[in-house]
Design a protein around this motif. Sequence first.
Motif, PDB file in Angstrom:
ATOM      1  N   ASP A 129       0.833  -1.203   0.000  1.00  0.00           N
ATOM      2  CA  ASP A 129       0.000   0.000   0.000  1.00  0.00           C
ATOM      3  C   ASP A 129       0.869   1.255   0.000  1.00  0.00           C
ATOM      4  O   ASP A 129       0.587   2.227  -0.715  1.00  0.00           O
ATOM      5  N   ARG A 133       0.899   4.124  -2.901  1.00  0.00           N
ATOM      6  CA  ARG A 133       0.627   5.548  -2.645  1.00  0.00           C
ATOM      7  C   ARG A 133       1.797   6.400  -3.141  1.00  0.00           C
ATOM      8  O   ARG A 133       1.590   7.465  -3.744  1.00  0.00           O
ATOM      9  N   ASP A 156      -7.521   0.725   0.268  1.00  0.00           N
ATOM     10  CA  ASP A 156      -6.603   1.562   1.048  1.00  0.00           C
ATOM     11  C   ASP A 156      -7.172   2.984   1.194  1.00  0.00           C
ATOM     12  O   ASP A 156      -6.925   3.860   0.369  1.00  0.00           O
ATOM     13  N   ARG A 157      -7.883   3.202   2.286  1.00  0.00           N
ATOM     14  CA  ARG A 157      -8.533   4.500   2.487  1.00  0.00           C
ATOM     15  C   ARG A 157      -7.544   5.612   2.809  1.00  0.00           C
ATOM     16  O   ARG A 157      -7.885   6.790   2.701  1.00  0.00           O
ATOM     17  N   THR A 158      -6.357   5.247   3.196  1.00  0.00           N
ATOM     18  CA  THR A 158      -5.380   6.304   3.485  1.00  0.00           C
ATOM     19  C   THR A 158      -4.940   7.012   2.199  1.00  0.00           C
ATOM     20  O   THR A 158      -4.333   8.079   2.259  1.00  0.00           O
ATOM     21  N   ALA A 159      -5.265   6.419   1.061  1.00  0.00           N
ATOM     22  CA  ALA A 159      -4.940   7.053  -0.224  1.00  0.00           C
ATOM     23  C   ALA A 159      -6.070   7.938  -0.723  1.00  0.00           C
ATOM     24  O   ALA A 159      -5.959   8.564  -1.788  1.00  0.00           O
TER      25      ALA A 159
END
Lengths: 191, 434
Positions: A129, A133, A156-159
Amino acid sequence: MAEKSPARPPRVRPENDPFRAYEEQFVASPDPWAEIVKLDHGSDRTFGSTVRAMVMNAEPAQRPAMEKKLIQALAAPGLTAVGQLFVCRMLALIGTAECVPAVTPLLNDKATADAARFALDGIENPAVDAAYRDALGKLSGDAKAGLIGSIALRGDRTALAAIQAIQADAKEPAAVRTAAARAVERLTAKS
Amino acid sequence: MNPLLSRRAFLRNTSLVSAAAAFPSFLPSRVLGQTAPSKKITVGFIGTGNIAQGHLDTLLGFDDVRILAVCDVDKVHRDLAAAKVNAAYGNRDCTAYNDFRELTARADIDAVMVCTPDNWHALNAIEAMRNGKDVYVEKPLTLTIEEGRAMVSAARKYGRVAQTGTQQRSSRRFHDTAEFIRNGGMGKLSRIEILIPANNKYVGANWKPEPVPAGLDWDLWVGPAPFQPYTRQGCHYNFRFILDYAAGQVTNWGAHYIDIAQWALGMDESGPVEVVGDGEFPTTGLFSTATKVDFTCRYASGVALRCRTRYDGVSDGNVRFFGERGWVDVSRSASTASDPALLKEITAQSGKGAVKLPSSLNHHDNFLQAIRTRARPISDVEFGHRTTTVCNLGNIAMQLKRPLKWDPAAERFVDDAIANRMRTRSMRGPWSLV
């Protein structure tokens, strides 16, 4: 103590012995793991098939050693584009976080980003991940759109913020913005 | 209001549709006479090669269908298809596209026929459904198990009708046999044997890239698969023998006959729990799909299903059900049984058992009726997905050459990481299942 019998001298076949060529070929049979780096479109893929069978049938305990061989193949001199793709597809079957450092440079190059994703998409590890990113800012066009799709499928919600920015960027081509819009929809959907 | 929606709302309220709700089987609506243009179902074709030709001919015969557009990455194919449509309608209105996204973006198209190589099915169909189209998708439904689940999800999310092109369900012979089995006509079932044809195309060990013919958009033809240069032997029709695009006869014919087994077993929304395979695959050359198919699945009920290659040159498959009362065998050409009386019983019992399977005598008409009624078609996308999954389980097991356990509810292999990774395939950019 019994005396050891003397070593048998190597058998030398005469020039016209039909088995001579066969024997020489057998003795010189190359290492399939070395041969896969030379694969090309339309070339003999017998050694590739051998490696593929070994990878698929490997016991879990044997896979780390095979992954190591595949990582080494990625750095082998004379590695062809077809060989590189083949190795990545083998890593797609048994790759772990171990291969991420070796594959990441391919991810950042538009010409090899798809092959890199083939290797990494199935690896459930935060290192993948993070690499994805990071590559968002280095790729463009179809390769970037494909990467965005992979990020969305991995959830991948952090992206999300980075992808929303891409979605809003009028300078991005339509394919990339469409991929971003669909990724945002996927990542923000209520499960 | 969207004119398409308003027209559909109108169609839902016609007496024709009321009749559809009452009777599952229909005469094609073309026999009812001229259909007003506003009531016609408008259709687009994605892929106009080999298999699409039959669909074109059939749909051109329906009075309540209007084919508005065709799409193919091969200009020769799409121009021929457009010419065929225009000749049939006596005009020049059929638009020919290279890129399917232009066709699916059209607001005036109700339904899309997906007739592309297998690796394209999911992307074509999902894009069409996202744009509000109902879809008829050629078999096998998808290349991978994950694509099949994504297609089912899209159909439900967007409320679309999605028919799989497993048209044997619209055959009385297969319907009656499956229904007989479902109602216990053979007693307790023990096993099912399926034969499928051997590969019908061969190339030598070597091939080389060739110049792309004029008018063929090769990059778009390859689509989501790993890129490979053009070679004539690896393109039209033969794509089905290359694992990057298809799964060979396992899905080409298996999709038909395993579908009947799934139907007869009542497994339309489930599947087997174990699979083991021992196929043979070419180790070099252009083609990579199994040349010898042999795999066996076991269902939770204990029934074993074996699918293997036949070598008698017959270009058809068959499915044989073994039960306490002997066996019955059904193919496109004939039904046979261990006792001929069983065949008479199958015919006589049709529609009389406790379980009444949906009935259709025309796969296209069934699709069109489903579009009008919004009912599930006879080969609903879920059923097509489950059948294709069995094919893919066999294909994966034959490659891994070890017994695999399958959880049909979770749609995952149990304790086999490599097998689970083979449920899906990454796609070349820009393509994605998202």
